[in-house]
Write a protein that holds these residues in place. Structure first.
Motif, PDB file in Angstrom:
ATOM      1  N   SER A   1      13.945  -8.864  74.030  1.00  0.00           N
ATOM      2  CA  SER A   1      13.477  -9.369  72.731  1.00  0.00           C
ATOM      3  C   SER A   1      14.415  -8.904  71.609  1.00  0.00           C
TER       4      SER A   1
ATOM      5  N   GLU B   1      15.187 -20.092  77.477  1.00  0.00           N
ATOM      6  CA  GLU B   1      13.749 -19.920  77.176  1.00  0.00           C
ATOM      7  C   GLU B   1      13.441 -20.234  75.724  1.00  0.00           C
ATOM      8  N   ASN B   2      14.452 -20.050  74.876  1.00  0.00           N
ATOM      9  CA  ASN B   2      14.196 -20.221  73.438  1.00  0.00           C
ATOM     10  C   ASN B   2      14.904 -21.432  72.830  1.00  0.00           C
ATOM     11  N   ASN B   3      15.489 -22.231  73.701  1.00  0.00           N
ATOM     12  CA  ASN B   3      16.131 -23.483  73.278  1.00  0.00           C
ATOM     13  C   ASN B   3      17.086 -23.320  72.106  1.00  0.00           C
TER      14      ASN B   3
ATOM     15  N   GLN C   1      19.979 -14.409  67.500  1.00  0.00           N
ATOM     16  CA  GLN C   1      19.529 -15.392  66.505  1.00  0.00           C
ATOM     17  C   GLN C   1      19.982 -15.014  65.093  1.00  0.00           C
TER      18      GLN C   1
ATOM     19  N   LEU D   1      17.572 -11.013  71.883  1.00  0.00           N
ATOM     20  CA  LEU D   1      17.313 -12.356  71.345  1.00  0.00           C
ATOM     21  C   LEU D   1      17.378 -12.346  69.810  1.00  0.00           C
TER      22      LEU D   1
ATOM     23  N   LEU E   1      17.821 -16.185  78.054  1.00  0.00           N
ATOM     24  CA  LEU E   1      17.168 -16.110  76.736  1.00  0.00           C
ATOM     25  C   LEU E   1      17.376 -17.407  75.952  1.00  0.00           C
ATOM     26  N   CYS E   2      18.588 -17.918  76.003  1.00  0.00           N
ATOM     27  CA  CYS E   2      18.890 -19.168  75.285  1.00  0.00           C
ATOM     28  C   CYS E   2      18.060 -20.315  75.862  1.00  0.00           C
TER      29      CYS E   2
ATOM     30  N   LYS F   1      20.016 -25.435  67.692  1.00  0.00           N
ATOM     31  CA  LYS F   1      18.751 -25.647  68.410  1.00  0.00           C
ATOM     32  C   LYS F   1      19.021 -26.722  69.454  1.00  0.00           C
TER      33      LYS F   1
END
Lengths: 429, 363
Positions: free
Chosen positions: A22, A376-378, A29, A25, A373-374, A404
């Motif tokens: 987390s 899962e989080n688009n 971001q 991520l 991670l990318c 995105k």
């Protein structure tokens, strides 16, 4: 015979971008670059003084470990990072491996070279030099007085795998992969092979490495692969940029748990990803540089596509090896272009090494975790330091801003020292 | 369908052994002397170490440019694989698809000592008062290619460079079970039909670094004995053998490893080959494992109780590290050649007491 499918059940990572996925991520971001002046050892007298270190004090994770392991950890950063990775996931790992008999579970880790931390032994060396011809031999001998299968200084590479086996009762095998930058990606694919060939039902695959010790850092600097000091902190490593001048030293450890479909069906565990396929080749060129023709890399990428049973246009994102070195980056892009052809302009690609540095044997697992991670989080992390791309036509090198995008199928590549090329394709479930 | 896997060619370098012919001589010659070097391990105790003496005139000896950054075991492996592929009939264009699985043992032979130049300069640097000067000097004296010299996959990389082999691959390390893991991967590639051929091998250094790494893993390290080596096998399917009009040396009929949880904090108290001894069914057992006389005697006792005939290289060469089990396979082939008895068990146990068994049928 139909091959058993292999799934990723869980994963996590200890990275300069954060401890735990987390945190990583959030750093990705928020475009965090982990590059800072080195704090692990004094760098006065060196031209190059920067690296991507894991700054967090990790001792809280493993404070209750056995004193002997604590002592070994204090001299071996690789082991420290791996043990941290274990404690980061301990409860989850225990829950997963509860479901498998010890003789059906294994561990396979990519491990970096063993260059001891001379800075930590300096006082001893000075003392022993007064009366010994072979001071290091005597120092190691002094430290390693206790009988047992873990030393304080100088351990076999297998010590990390054995640590995991010891904690989680993993009896099927404890393997260590030594293929430098491709080691932990190979660990994942060899873990898959072990499951497909019925050697185990569930496997921990991952890696650990750090080159942020005096001797390693100097060695890699002198090899000419580390970018020289830069006036602007955070701008040192520039993968795929015309003005790139090398990579940046890093460190990491990461783990993923993989299992075969039979176990997944039987246990009811919900997997996160399916490992669709992989490619694994050699350049057979030179230890010092990648084959400029890119043949080895091309075969790796093409094999991964073929074994995955997907078309090149099905890939939604590629996490590149992208070291920022003069020789590696252009060959990597050329290989992709040769394999993907025109399709490549519709596939976003990026390297994240400008953010977390090059973790050598742990590069693969760190970047695999980032890919997960990318997916899962688009979102797609951009090449933060890319200003003037070495190639613009026919390729979508993501730069300036993160994007995105729904990523159902992703690819990660690691093309390592000595010409080892490994590509992996996974699908989000 | 699973295919049979054969060993069709082999190559070896060890102290006093430059090829298979020399190995055969060493097996039967009571006067074989590999000239292991006695090294003091502490004030009262010495160990014996065998290093590789390579023929620099060999046509396969690597380029001068490369030699500068190659460890001795890496050079040996490069020559071994070139010899292995001699007269195999493998076309050059097929090499890029051949898998290469390697086990690498200890990669450092010796730590710094005051008697060599780089070490002297290193210690001079450490003794400097100013950190700045210390690091400047260290930077100056560290060889530019040190990272490549100690690269853990240097053997794999150079073997690929000099042979052209460029297929599926890895390097396992660094205790002796890694050669079993390498063999298993190569075996699977051929057995499953993914490939018709696979090259597998092991490269091992010996010396004080290895002793420092493993000495606490044994209860008593007196009688320490170990040697560097390089051992390679070519695995082939029967289809491939036919195509190349070759006769196999042996068939690999079983691969098995122990699956107990290795000890971490204690020394293992398991009997040698505790898990796999019941699997011995051949007429010859070739075994390896311990670094010390005491460990060797314990292993010998267990194996002798189960097998009519047994052999170990320990008395002559000591522990062969990552190369041990592959050396055992070649030894079994040599000992059973032209013999009516053809089934052999090749056994090894690593310093964590992990055991491996390769059962072969000599052709």
């Amino acid at each position: 015979m139909k091959q058993q499918k292999v799934f990723v059940l869980d994963y996590d990572v200890v990275s300069p971008l954060g401890v735990g996925k987390s945190n990583v991520l959030s750093s990705l971001q928020n475009n965090v670059i982990a590059e800072t002046p080195i704090s692990r050892f004094i760098t006065d007298g060196l031209d190059n003084k920067i690296a991507c270190e894991i700054k967090e004090d990790l001792s809280g994770y493993y404070k209750n470990e056995h004193p002997r392991i604590l002592k070994a950890i204090s001299y071996d950063r690789k082991l420290e990072l791996a043990v941290t990775g274990y404690y980061l996931m301990e409860d989850r790992l225990k829950k997963l491996f509860e479901q498998v008999a010890p003789e059906r579970s294994g561990v396979i880790m990519g491990i970096g070279a063993d260059i001891f931390s001379v800075e930590l032994l300096e006082k001893d060396i000075i003392e022993y030099l007064q009366h010994s011809d072979d001071p290091l031999f005597e120092i190691i001998y002094k430290y390693n007085k206790t009988k047992g299968n873990i030393n304080i200084l100088v351990n076999p590479f297998d010590v990390t795998s054995i640590f995991f086996a010891h904690k989680l009762k993993l009896g099927a095998f404890q393997k260590s992969v030594l293929t430098a930058c491709a080691a932990s990606t190979q660990a994942i694919l060899l873990g898959c092979e072990a499951i497909r060939h019925n050697e185990a039902d569930m496997v921990i695959a991952g890696g650990t490495d750090s080159i942020i010790t005096t001797l390693s850092f100097i060695s890699f600097s002198k090899l000419g692969i580390l970018a020289p000091a830069n006036d602007q902190i955070g701008k040192t490593c520039k993968p795929f940029d015309i003005n790139r001048s090398g990579t940046i030293a890093g460190e990491s450890a990461g783990l993923c748990v993989i299992a075969g479909e039979e176990l997944v069906k039987k246990s009811g565990i919900e997997p996160k990803f399916e490992i669709l396929g992989y490619g694994n080749t050699l350049d057979a060129y030179k230890i010092t540089s990648p084959d400029p023709s890119g043949r080895g890399m091309m075969r790796s990428v093409a094999d991964a596509l073929q074994n995955s049973g997907v078309f090149s246009g099905d890939i939604d994102y590629i996490n590149l090896h992208g070291t920022g070195t003069h020789l590696n980056d252009p060959v990597e892009l050329k290989s992709l272009k040769d394999v993907f052809g025109e399709t490549l302009e519709n596939i976003p690609v990026s390297s994240t090494k400008d953010r977390h540095g090059h973790a050598i044997a742990a590069a693969g697992i760190q970047e695999f975790s980032i890919l997960c991670l990318c997916m899962e989080n688009n979102f797609i992390p951009c090449n933060l330091n890319l200003e003037k791309p070495i190639m613009e036509q026919g390729i979508d090198l993501v730069h300036s801003v993160n994007r995105k995008r729904i990523i159902n199928i992703g690819m990660t590549n690691n093309f390592g020292f000595g010409g080892v090329n490994t590509s992996l394709i996974i699908k989000k479930l | 369908m699973k295919r049979k896997v054969f060993v069709s060619s082999c190559s070896v370098k060890a102290p006093g052994i430059s090829d298979i012919e020399k190995l055969q001589t060493a097996l039967i010659d009571p006067g074989f002397d590999p000239s292991l070097l006695e090294v003091m391990l502490n004030k009262d105790l010495s160990g014996y170490f065998g290093s590789l003496d390579l023929d620099t005139t060999s046509s396969y000896y690597p380029d001068r440019q490369d030699i500068k950054i190659m460890r001795n075991d890496v050079v040996a492996s490069t020559i071994c694989v070139s010899e292995l592929l001699e007269n195999t009939g493998i076309r050059e264009e097929d090499l890029s698809n051949i898998p290469l699985f390697i086990a690498n043992g200890i990669v450092i032979e010796k730590l710094f000592d005051k008697n060599d130049k780089v070490s002297r300069l290193f210690f001079e640097a450490i003794l400097l008062d100013s950190t700045k000067k210390k690091l400047e000097k260290l930077y100056k004296i560290i060889p530019p290619l040190l990272a490549l010299q100690t690269l853990t996959n240097a053997t794999e990389s150079y073997v690929a460079q000099y042979s052209g082999i460029a297929g599926n691959n890895t390097t396992f390390g660094n205790t002796s079970i890694s050669a079993y893991y390498a063999l298993l991967e190569g075996f699977r590639n051929v057995e499953s039909g993914k490939s018709n051929l696979a090259v597998i091998g092991a490269s091992n250094s010996s010396g004080e670094y290895s002793n420092l790494t493993f000495r606490q893993f044994t209860s008593n390290y007196s009688g320490w004995r170990e040697s560097a080596c390089s051992v390679f096998l070519l695995l082939e399917s029967s289809e491939s053998l036919k195509r190349h009009q070759k006769k196999a040396l042996c068939e690999i009929v079983q691969l098995k490893s122990s699956n107990h949880i290795p000890e971490l904090l204690e020394i293992s108290t398991r009997k040698p080959f505790e898990s796999l001894i019941s699997e011995i069914s051949g007429d010859l057992a070739v075994f390896s494992g311990g670094f010390t006389e005491n460990d060797y005697e314990l292993e010998k006792k267990e194996v002798k109780a189960k097998s009519k005939k047994s052999y170990s290289w320990f008395p002559k060469l000591g522990n062969l590290g990552a190369g041990a089990i592959l050396m055992n396979i070649i030894t079994a082939i040599c000992l059973l050649k032209n013999n009516s008895v053809t089934l052999a068990d090749c056994l090894d146990r690593d310093p964590y007491s992990r055991e491996s068994l390769v059962k072969i049928r000599v052709c």
